[in-house]
Design a protein around this motif. Structure first.
Motif, short mmCIF file in Angstrom:
data_model
loop_
_atom_site.label_atom_id
_atom_site.label_comp_id
_atom_site.label_asym_id
_atom_site.label_seq_id
_atom_site.Cartn_x
_atom_site.Cartn_y
_atom_site.Cartn_z
N MET A 144 79.04 40.92 25.94
CA MET A 144 78.69 40.83 24.51
C MET A 144 77.48 41.74 24.21
SD MET A 144 79.26 38.15 21.92
CE MET A 144 78.77 36.53 22.47
N GLU A 145 77.61 42.51 23.14
CA GLU A 145 76.53 43.43 22.82
C GLU A 145 76.09 43.24 21.37
OE1 GLU A 145 75.85 48.13 23.80
OE2 GLU A 145 77.69 47.13 24.40
N LEU A 146 74.78 43.19 21.17
CA LEU A 146 74.27 43.03 19.81
C LEU A 146 73.93 44.41 19.25
CD1 LEU A 146 73.36 40.96 17.68
CD2 LEU A 146 71.08 41.08 18.70
N ARG A 147 74.44 44.69 18.05
CA ARG A 147 74.18 46.00 17.46
C ARG A 147 73.67 45.85 16.03
NH1 ARG A 147 79.18 49.45 20.01
NH2 ARG A 147 78.05 49.99 21.89
N SER A 148 73.01 46.91 15.59
CA SER A 148 72.47 46.88 14.24
C SER A 148 72.50 48.31 13.70
CB SER A 148 71.03 46.36 14.29
OG SER A 148 70.49 46.36 13.00
N ALA A 149 72.89 48.47 12.46
CA ALA A 149 72.93 49.83 11.89
C ALA A 149 72.91 49.76 10.38
CB ALA A 149 74.19 50.56 12.35
N GLU A 150 72.49 50.87 9.79
CA GLU A 150 72.63 51.04 8.36
C GLU A 150 74.11 51.26 8.09
OE1 GLU A 150 70.23 54.24 6.93
OE2 GLU A 150 68.94 52.74 6.00
N ALA A 151 74.62 50.64 7.04
CA ALA A 151 76.06 50.72 6.81
C ALA A 151 76.37 50.83 5.33
CB ALA A 151 76.75 49.49 7.39
N LEU A 152 77.54 51.37 5.06
CA LEU A 152 78.10 51.34 3.70
C LEU A 152 79.31 50.44 3.76
CD1 LEU A 152 77.77 55.16 3.13
CD2 LEU A 152 76.52 53.42 1.83
N LEU A 153 79.33 49.41 2.92
CA LEU A 153 80.43 48.46 2.97
C LEU A 153 81.65 49.05 2.26
CD1 LEU A 153 78.54 45.12 2.22
CD2 LEU A 153 78.64 46.46 4.32
N LEU A 154 82.78 49.03 2.93
CA LEU A 154 83.98 49.67 2.39
C LEU A 154 84.91 48.67 1.74
CD1 LEU A 154 84.79 52.05 5.38
CD2 LEU A 154 83.61 52.63 3.26
N ASP A 155 85.04 47.52 2.35
CA ASP A 155 86.06 46.59 1.89
C ASP A 155 85.68 45.18 2.31
OD1 ASP A 155 88.52 45.99 0.69
OD2 ASP A 155 89.51 45.90 2.64
N VAL A 156 85.94 44.25 1.44
CA VAL A 156 85.64 42.84 1.73
C VAL A 156 86.86 42.02 1.34
CG1 VAL A 156 84.08 40.91 1.26
CG2 VAL A 156 83.20 43.25 1.15
N VAL A 157 87.46 41.35 2.32
CA VAL A 157 88.63 40.51 1.99
C VAL A 157 88.45 39.11 2.56
CG1 VAL A 157 90.34 42.37 1.79
CG2 VAL A 157 89.90 41.37 4.01
N ASP A 158 89.05 38.16 1.89
CA ASP A 158 88.93 36.77 2.33
C ASP A 158 89.74 36.53 3.60
OD1 ASP A 158 87.38 36.31 0.16
OD2 ASP A 158 88.98 35.42 -1.06
#
Ligand SMILES: [Zn+2]
Length: 263
Positions: free
Chosen positions: A1-15
């Protein structure tokens, strides 16, 4: 398991199910990622109102080998794109921009240039740059970054320098060539000098600079037709959001759809 963090642009959000959401996001370092935001649909979720398409955010996630979906642990909103989600045209534009990235960017591949393109385009549109111009600029650049649509400077068939007034697009949509090579290939359509100049100008000009000397509407229409042909030839299908845009615009009174450029 690896923990990551980054600046992101959200493309899509679905339920997903009753309580969760699946978020697709673009990072510079790892390209496109898809992850589950557990409990994001619950009333007092820690994700709150942060999961907005095209927003810029810092995303933390956990990754396991051989799993397609990562697990998102935190989303910290840095810039909202809510202004784009307040009218139908803005919603369609948002979907169209995100759709390009979904198609052309791979998972787990560095994608700094795509990130910068989407980031600067969203910012420019939110700040009021003409949406039609921004869309044409963006789609031409996506094709260029994908390596399938170079600046029209040299004919890729014969190597001659292309004159702005002597460029044709092969109807197959694979490249822009000189008139002689176009004639030899059989089916080609003329490209106006203005469209050639647009495709050359975007190489060095930022969107805000382009907006100050906005091209004619007819040039932008032509760019749309050219990009559609090149993109469709490459993907072998049309972007879903593009079809939705065409159908939606066709359904609005007083907005006739230009004739299709299908060969
Ligand atoms: Zn040639």
């Amino acid at each position: 398991m690896e923990l990551r963090s980054a600046e992101a642009l959200l493309l899509d959000v679905v339920d997903l199910h009753d309580y969760d959401r699946i978020v697709t996001f673009l990072t510079r370092e790892w390209g496109k990622k898809r992850g589950v935001a557990k409990g994001a649909r619950r009333k007092h979720s820690r994700f709150g109102g942060q999961l907005q398409p095209l927003a810029r955010a810092r995303v933390d996630w956990m990754e396991k080998d051989n799993r397609d979906l990562v697990r998102i642990s935190a989303v910290d909103l840095q810039r909202s794109a809510r202004q784009l989600q307040q009218d139908l045209e803005g919603l369609l534009l948002s979907a169209y921009l995100a759709d390009h990235i979904q198609e052309f960017v791979q998972e787990n591949e560095p994608s700094d240039l795509f990130f910068r393109l989407l980031d600067s385009t969203v910012l420019a549109v939110v700040e009021g740059v003409d949406r039609g111009l921004a869309t044409r600029y963006f789609e031409a650049w996506v094709l260029r970054l994908a390596g399938i649509f170079p600046v029209p400077e040299i004919c890729p068939h014969c190597g001659r320098v292309l004159e702005a007034s002597g460029v044709v697009l092969l109807v197959s949509g694979e490249s822009m060539v000189c008139r002689a090579c176009g004639t030899a290939a059989g089916r080609a359509r003329n490209v106006s000098p203005e469209a050639v100049m647009f495709l050359r100008r975007i190489d060095s000009a930022k969107l805000v600079d382009m907006d100050r000397q906005r091209p004619e509407e007819s040039t932008l229409d032509e760019i749309e037709q050219i990009c559609t042909l090149v993109r469709r030839n490459f993907l072998q299908h049309e972007l879903r959001s593009y079809q939705v845009i065409r159908e939606t615009i066709a359904g609005l009174p007083g907005k006739p759809v230009p004739p299709s450029e299908n060969p």
